[in-house]
Design a protein around this motif. Structure first.
Motif, short mmCIF file in Angstrom:
data_model
loop_
_atom_site.label_atom_id
_atom_site.label_comp_id
_atom_site.label_asym_id
_atom_site.label_seq_id
_atom_site.Cartn_x
_atom_site.Cartn_y
_atom_site.Cartn_z
N GLU A 154 0.83 -1.22 0.00
CA GLU A 154 0.00 0.00 0.00
C GLU A 154 0.86 1.26 0.00
O GLU A 154 0.52 2.24 -0.66
CB GLU A 154 -0.99 -0.02 1.16
CG GLU A 154 -2.06 -1.07 0.94
CD GLU A 154 -3.14 -1.10 2.00
OE1 GLU A 154 -3.09 -0.32 2.98
OE2 GLU A 154 -4.07 -1.92 1.84
N ASP A 155 1.98 1.25 0.72
CA ASP A 155 2.91 2.38 0.67
C ASP A 155 3.45 2.56 -0.76
O ASP A 155 3.51 3.66 -1.29
CB ASP A 155 4.11 2.16 1.61
CG ASP A 155 3.75 2.10 3.08
OD1 ASP A 155 2.71 2.63 3.48
OD2 ASP A 155 4.54 1.48 3.84
N PHE A 156 3.86 1.44 -1.34
CA PHE A 156 4.41 1.42 -2.70
C PHE A 156 3.36 1.93 -3.70
O PHE A 156 3.66 2.73 -4.57
CB PHE A 156 4.85 -0.01 -3.03
CG PHE A 156 5.60 -0.17 -4.30
CD1 PHE A 156 6.95 0.17 -4.38
CD2 PHE A 156 5.00 -0.68 -5.43
CE1 PHE A 156 7.67 0.00 -5.56
CE2 PHE A 156 5.71 -0.85 -6.62
CZ PHE A 156 7.05 -0.50 -6.68
N LEU A 157 2.13 1.49 -3.52
CA LEU A 157 1.03 1.92 -4.39
C LEU A 157 0.80 3.42 -4.26
O LEU A 157 0.61 4.11 -5.27
CB LEU A 157 -0.24 1.13 -4.04
CG LEU A 157 -1.46 1.38 -4.90
CD1 LEU A 157 -1.22 0.94 -6.34
CD2 LEU A 157 -2.66 0.61 -4.32
N ASP A 158 0.84 3.94 -3.04
CA ASP A 158 0.70 5.39 -2.83
C ASP A 158 1.80 6.14 -3.58
O ASP A 158 1.53 7.15 -4.24
CB ASP A 158 0.78 5.74 -1.34
CG ASP A 158 -0.47 5.38 -0.57
OD1 ASP A 158 -1.52 5.13 -1.20
OD2 ASP A 158 -0.39 5.34 0.67
N MET A 159 3.03 5.66 -3.45
CA MET A 159 4.15 6.31 -4.13
C MET A 159 3.93 6.31 -5.65
O MET A 159 4.06 7.35 -6.30
CB MET A 159 5.46 5.60 -3.80
CG MET A 159 6.67 6.16 -4.54
SD MET A 159 8.21 5.27 -4.21
CE MET A 159 7.93 3.74 -5.11
N MET A 160 3.59 5.16 -6.19
CA MET A 160 3.40 5.06 -7.63
C MET A 160 2.22 5.92 -8.09
O MET A 160 2.25 6.50 -9.17
CB MET A 160 3.21 3.60 -8.04
CG MET A 160 4.44 2.75 -7.75
SD MET A 160 5.93 3.30 -8.59
CE MET A 160 5.86 2.29 -10.04
N SER A 161 1.20 6.02 -7.27
CA SER A 161 0.04 6.85 -7.60
C SER A 161 0.42 8.32 -7.66
O SER A 161 0.08 9.03 -8.61
CB SER A 161 -1.07 6.62 -6.57
OG SER A 161 -2.17 7.46 -6.82
N VAL A 162 1.16 8.80 -6.66
CA VAL A 162 1.56 10.21 -6.62
C VAL A 162 2.50 10.54 -7.78
O VAL A 162 2.42 11.62 -8.36
CB VAL A 162 2.22 10.55 -5.26
CG1 VAL A 162 2.90 11.91 -5.30
CG2 VAL A 162 1.17 10.50 -4.15
N PHE A 163 3.35 9.59 -8.17
CA PHE A 163 4.27 9.83 -9.27
C PHE A 163 3.65 9.55 -10.64
O PHE A 163 4.31 9.72 -11.66
CB PHE A 163 5.54 8.99 -9.10
CG PHE A 163 6.52 9.58 -8.11
CD1 PHE A 163 7.27 10.70 -8.43
CD2 PHE A 163 6.67 9.02 -6.85
CE1 PHE A 163 8.17 11.23 -7.53
CE2 PHE A 163 7.58 9.55 -5.94
CZ PHE A 163 8.32 10.66 -6.28
N SER A 164 2.39 9.13 -10.66
CA SER A 164 1.74 8.85 -11.95
C SER A 164 1.35 10.15 -12.65
O SER A 164 1.22 11.21 -12.01
CB SER A 164 0.50 7.98 -11.74
OG SER A 164 -0.55 8.73 -11.17
#
Length: 184
Positions: free
Chosen positions: A85-95
């Protein structure tokens, strides 16, 4: 691993889609990327925390001078280790789909090295040092650069950049969004 789709229920995918700027397909792709960082650990527990060293194996982070700060800011434990979920948040913000204001908020947190909710001269020095790498500026040039940044951006002349001041400066930098993303 089987199909990565089987790693999540339809409800989990719906929830992740609601909470991020990503489509279900992109979420599954992000999971696949997380999985490849340490397949053995993720196979045992999809909610495992991966070490910061593992996260930094991502090609986009490997060469980023702020990779440690990025991991720490997105880590729910604050130590750089990440759950999916942390990783997903990071990838979402950088999308590409994440709005500029969200990207600005995270950039501020990444550049706030002492985590005091202000960007100080020492934070700016660290940013410049990381960006220039081996070509460090002389103390005089560094101070001149920091003074120029504060002259331009420090609207209340307190020698700190608040989030509002940082946001104001970034709004004048159209290339900021292009530099703050990871390709899915």
């Amino acid at each position: 691993m089987g199909g990565s789709h089987s790693a999540f229920t339809e409800q989990e995918l719906d929830d992740y889609q609601t909470l991020t700027y990503l489509t279900k397909k992109e979420i599954l792709h992000v999971y696949k990327r997380f999985y490849t960082l340490d397949p053995e650990k993720v196979n045992l527990d999809k909610n495992v925390k991966l070490a910061m060293d593992d996260i930094q194996k991502l090609p986009e982070l490997k060469v980023n001078p702020f990779k440690d700060r990025i991991c720490k800011v997105f880590s729910s434990s604050g130590d750089g280790e990440m759950t999916f979920e942390d990783f997903l948040d990071m990838m979402s913000v950088f999308s590409d789909q994440a709005p500029k204001n969200v990207k600005v908020e995270y950039a501020f947190r990444i550049y706030d090295f002492d985590e005091d909710d202000m960007i100080s001269g020492s934070d700016l020095k660290e940013v410049v040092d990381r960006l220039t790498g081996e070509q460090n500026l002389s103390e005089e040039d560094m101070q001149q650069l920091i003074d120029n940044i504060f002259m331009e951006a420090d609207l209340d002349d307190d020698e700190f950049l608040s989030f509002a001041e940082f946001e104001h400066v970034i709004s004048k930098a159209p290339d900021f969004i292009n530099s703050f993303r990871i390709r899915l």
